[in-house]
Design a protein around this motif. Structure first.
Motif, PDB file in Angstrom:
ATOM      1  N   ALA A   1      28.180  50.776  16.085  1.00 26.58           N
ATOM      2  CA  ALA A   1      26.704  50.508  15.592  1.00 26.58           C
ATOM      3  C   ALA A   1      25.892  49.966  16.375  1.00 26.58           C
ATOM      4  CB  ALA A   1      26.938  49.525  14.408  1.00 26.58           C
ATOM      5  N   ALA A   2      26.234  49.491  17.599  1.00 27.53           N
ATOM      6  CA  ALA A   2      25.723  48.843  18.626  1.00 27.53           C
ATOM      7  C   ALA A   2      25.059  49.780  19.568  1.00 27.53           C
ATOM      8  CB  ALA A   2      26.096  47.749  19.108  1.00 27.53           C
ATOM      9  N   LYS A   3      25.493  50.919  19.440  1.00 22.57           N
ATOM     10  CA  LYS A   3      25.043  52.009  20.205  1.00 22.57           C
ATOM     11  C   LYS A   3      23.475  52.567  20.081  1.00 22.57           C
ATOM     12  CE  LYS A   3      29.740  54.013  21.344  1.00 22.57           C
ATOM     13  NZ  LYS A   3      30.270  55.272  21.232  1.00 22.57           N
ATOM     14  N   LEU A   4      23.195  52.064  18.972  1.00 21.67           N
ATOM     15  CA  LEU A   4      21.676  52.509  18.363  1.00 21.67           C
ATOM     16  C   LEU A   4      20.819  51.398  18.871  1.00 21.67           C
ATOM     17  CD1 LEU A   4      22.520  53.788  14.903  1.00 21.67           C
ATOM     18  CD2 LEU A   4      21.949  55.153  16.849  1.00 21.67           C
ATOM     19  N   PRO A   5      19.566  51.572  18.883  1.00 22.27           N
ATOM     20  CA  PRO A   5      18.638  50.514  19.070  1.00 22.27           C
ATOM     21  C   PRO A   5      18.507  49.366  18.126  1.00 22.27           C
ATOM     22  CG  PRO A   5      17.594  52.687  19.682  1.00 22.27           C
ATOM     23  CD  PRO A   5      18.844  53.017  18.816  1.00 22.27           C
TER      24      PRO A   5
ATOM     25  N   ARG B   1      26.781  39.694  14.576  1.00 19.94           N
ATOM     26  CA  ARG B   1      26.002  38.893  15.641  1.00 19.94           C
ATOM     27  C   ARG B   1      27.002  38.046  16.373  1.00 19.94           C
ATOM     28  NH1 ARG B   1      23.296  37.730  10.796  1.00 19.94           N
ATOM     29  NH2 ARG B   1      21.233  38.699  10.573  1.00 19.94           N
ATOM     30  N   ALA B   2      28.283  38.016  16.263  1.00 22.35           N
ATOM     31  CA  ALA B   2      29.239  37.381  17.063  1.00 22.35           C
ATOM     32  C   ALA B   2      29.456  38.441  18.112  1.00 22.35           C
ATOM     33  CB  ALA B   2      30.340  36.924  16.146  1.00 22.35           C
ATOM     34  N   TYR B   3      29.520  39.856  17.834  1.00 20.92           N
ATOM     35  CA  TYR B   3      29.967  40.733  18.653  1.00 20.92           C
ATOM     36  C   TYR B   3      28.834  40.770  19.698  1.00 20.92           C
ATOM     37  CZ  TYR B   3      29.754  45.605  20.666  1.00 20.92           C
ATOM     38  OH  TYR B   3      29.500  46.459  21.681  1.00 20.92           O
ATOM     39  N   LEU B   4      27.285  40.927  19.307  1.00 22.78           N
ATOM     40  CA  LEU B   4      26.277  40.680  20.155  1.00 22.78           C
ATOM     41  C   LEU B   4      26.380  39.438  21.266  1.00 22.78           C
ATOM     42  CD1 LEU B   4      23.601  41.981  17.533  1.00 22.78           C
ATOM     43  CD2 LEU B   4      24.574  43.343  19.348  1.00 22.78           C
ATOM     44  N   ARG B   5      26.854  38.555  20.720  1.00 24.58           N
ATOM     45  CA  ARG B   5      26.522  37.381  21.655  1.00 24.58           C
ATOM     46  C   ARG B   5      27.712  37.674  22.683  1.00 24.58           C
ATOM     47  NH1 ARG B   5      25.981  34.261  16.716  1.00 24.58           N
ATOM     48  NH2 ARG B   5      28.379  33.945  16.458  1.00 24.58           N
ATOM     49  N   ALA B   6      28.906  37.817  22.113  1.00 21.43           N
ATOM     50  CA  ALA B   6      30.082  38.081  23.126  1.00 21.43           C
ATOM     51  C   ALA B   6      29.928  39.111  24.208  1.00 21.43           C
ATOM     52  CB  ALA B   6      31.319  38.259  22.314  1.00 21.43           C
TER      53      ALA B   6
ATOM     54  N   LYS C   1      24.755  41.812  24.372  1.00 19.56           N
ATOM     55  CA  LYS C   1      23.571  42.831  24.076  1.00 19.56           C
ATOM     56  C   LYS C   1      22.808  42.177  23.088  1.00 19.56           C
ATOM     57  CE  LYS C   1      27.046  46.639  24.407  1.00 19.56           C
ATOM     58  NZ  LYS C   1      27.647  47.703  23.270  1.00 19.56           N
ATOM     59  N   ARG C   2      21.699  42.828  23.173  1.00 17.00           N
ATOM     60  CA  ARG C   2      20.566  42.361  22.021  1.00 17.00           C
ATOM     61  C   ARG C   2      20.208  43.494  21.402  1.00 17.00           C
ATOM     62  NH1 ARG C   2      18.097  37.455  23.792  1.00 17.00           N
ATOM     63  NH2 ARG C   2      18.696  37.059  25.882  1.00 17.00           N
ATOM     64  N   ARG C   3      20.218  43.480  20.097  1.00 16.81           N
ATOM     65  CA  ARG C   3      20.030  44.481  19.123  1.00 16.81           C
ATOM     66  C   ARG C   3      19.546  43.501  17.615  1.00 16.81           C
ATOM     67  NH1 ARG C   3      21.576  46.903  22.634  1.00 16.81           N
ATOM     68  NH2 ARG C   3      22.647  48.562  22.872  1.00 16.81           N
ATOM     69  N   PRO C   4      18.236  44.226  17.082  1.00 14.17           N
ATOM     70  CA  PRO C   4      18.264  43.669  15.801  1.00 14.17           C
ATOM     71  C   PRO C   4      19.578  43.849  14.795  1.00 14.17           C
ATOM     72  CG  PRO C   4      16.402  45.094  16.429  1.00 14.17           C
ATOM     73  CD  PRO C   4      17.570  45.078  17.571  1.00 14.17           C
ATOM     74  N   VAL C   5      19.795  43.486  13.827  1.00 13.78           N
ATOM     75  CA  VAL C   5      20.859  43.512  13.112  1.00 13.78           C
ATOM     76  C   VAL C   5      20.076  44.013  11.600  1.00 13.78           C
ATOM     77  CG1 VAL C   5      22.766  42.958  11.475  1.00 13.78           C
ATOM     78  CG2 VAL C   5      22.532  42.402  13.966  1.00 13.78           C
ATOM     79  N   LEU C   6      20.398  45.364  11.085  1.00  7.47           N
ATOM     80  CA  LEU C   6      19.773  45.716  10.233  1.00  7.47           C
ATOM     81  C   LEU C   6      20.812  45.985   9.015  1.00  7.47           C
ATOM     82  CD1 LEU C   6      17.092  47.037   8.798  1.00  7.47           C
ATOM     83  CD2 LEU C   6      18.069  49.326   9.557  1.00  7.47           C
ATOM     84  N   PRO C   7      20.765  45.214   7.933  1.00  3.67           N
ATOM     85  CA  PRO C   7      21.260  45.504   6.626  1.00  3.67           C
ATOM     86  C   PRO C   7      21.144  46.642   5.894  1.00  3.67           C
ATOM     87  CG  PRO C   7      20.627  43.204   6.621  1.00  3.67           C
ATOM     88  CD  PRO C   7      19.898  43.908   7.731  1.00  3.67           C
ATOM     89  N   VAL C   8      22.006  47.491   5.634  1.00  5.99           N
ATOM     90  CA  VAL C   8      21.803  48.725   5.038  1.00  5.99           C
ATOM     91  C   VAL C   8      22.642  48.996   3.622  1.00  5.99           C
ATOM     92  CG1 VAL C   8      21.883  51.198   5.232  1.00  5.99           C
ATOM     93  CG2 VAL C   8      21.528  49.765   7.088  1.00  5.99           C
ATOM     94  N   ARG C   9      21.745  49.020   2.658  1.00  6.03           N
ATOM     95  CA  ARG C   9      22.663  49.379   1.593  1.00  6.03           C
ATOM     96  C   ARG C   9      22.952  50.907   1.210  1.00  6.03           C
ATOM     97  NH1 ARG C   9      22.102  45.568  -2.627  1.00  6.03           N
ATOM     98  NH2 ARG C   9      22.757  47.241  -4.284  1.00  6.03           N
TER      99      ARG C   9
END
Length: 249
Positions: free
Chosen positions: A141-145, A195-200, A203-211
């Motif tokens: 998921a973090a491969k995307l902007p 967010r734990a993955y991004l911190r570790a 990486k910097r990414r906005p997290v987008l909850p998707v239904r």
């Protein structure tokens, strides 16, 4: 000395399981498509399978194919174990296979039934998702902007070596049927895990909850794949990430 066959013995779970069993003094046979001398493709013909199971005191079935073939492979394994009169077959399954209508989960549930009806002594352990699987989902998921993650869904990741230790105990014990589920120490939302993955990873990414749509998504939103009452795991996701990324902050 006990002789134990581990199918999928070069995989994420099979490798640490084989290592643990060897450390405990057991004779371990590792079966996979490329592991000599027990190179067997359970999906395609199963050549060499009878030799692999002959004389085994127990089989731990870890081999799995998310893209299909688990039932066919399990049927071949059960038939070979019957011919060899193997006294104990241990199967690793997933919490929620009877509650979340995913195709892969349906296949795992069908294999459980094959094991239970095999006529062999059997044990089935269900666990929540391994840390490694959750990491692969988040990394993808973090491969995307923007990091899209399922809204309203939590997970309960568990350390794979803890599962390997439990399977090693079960393999040398008497057949126990369906044993208590094994879950990770914490139930966390996917946004928290992301967010734990991004911190570790730094990486910097906005997290987008998707239904999402569908029965499987509804089953996961309802927590069908969780077992908070069996949060027996010790290693947290943050500890796993620290080991993978070197404790980066």
């Amino acid at each position: 000395m006990t002789t134990i066959l581990v199918t999928g013995g070069t995989g994420t779970l099979g490798r640490p399981l084989a290592d643990r069993l060897r450390a405990d003094g057991h004779d371990v046979r590792v079966l996979s498509r490329h592991a000599r001398p027990y190179a067997v493709d359970l999906r395609e013909g199963g050549a060499g399978l009878d030799a692999a199971v002959a004389g085994a005191d127990a089989i731990v079935h870890c081999a799995t194919m998310p893209r299909g073939g688990d039932e066919r492979a399990a049927r071949r394994l059960v038939e070979a174990a019957r011919r060899a009169r193997v006294p104990h077959l241990v199967y690793i399954s997933i919490v929620g296979v009877d509650r979340v209508p995913l195709g892969y989960y349906r296949s795992k549930l069908a294999v459980e039934k094959l094991v239970e009806e095999s006529g062999l002594g059997w044990t089935v352990l269900r666990t929540t998702q391994f840390h490694d699987l959750v990491l692969s989902i988040l990394a993808g998921a973090a491969k995307l902007p923007v990091m899209p993650l399922p809204a309203g869904v939590s997970d309960q990741p568990i350390e794979v070596r803890e599962v390997a230790d439990r399977l090693a105990e079960l393999a040398v014990a008497a057949p126990a049927g369906r044993v208590a589920d094994m879950g990770g120490p914490e139930v966390r939302t996917f946004q928290e895990l992301g967010r734990a993955y991004l911190r570790a990873s730094g990486k910097r990414r906005p997290v987008l909850p998707v239904r999402l749509a569908g029965k499987a998504y509804r089953g996961m939103r309802a927590g069908g794949h969780l077992t908070p009452e069996r949060a027996v795991g010790k290693g947290t996701f943050e500890e796993f990430l620290a080991g993978r990324f070197g404790g980066r902050r």
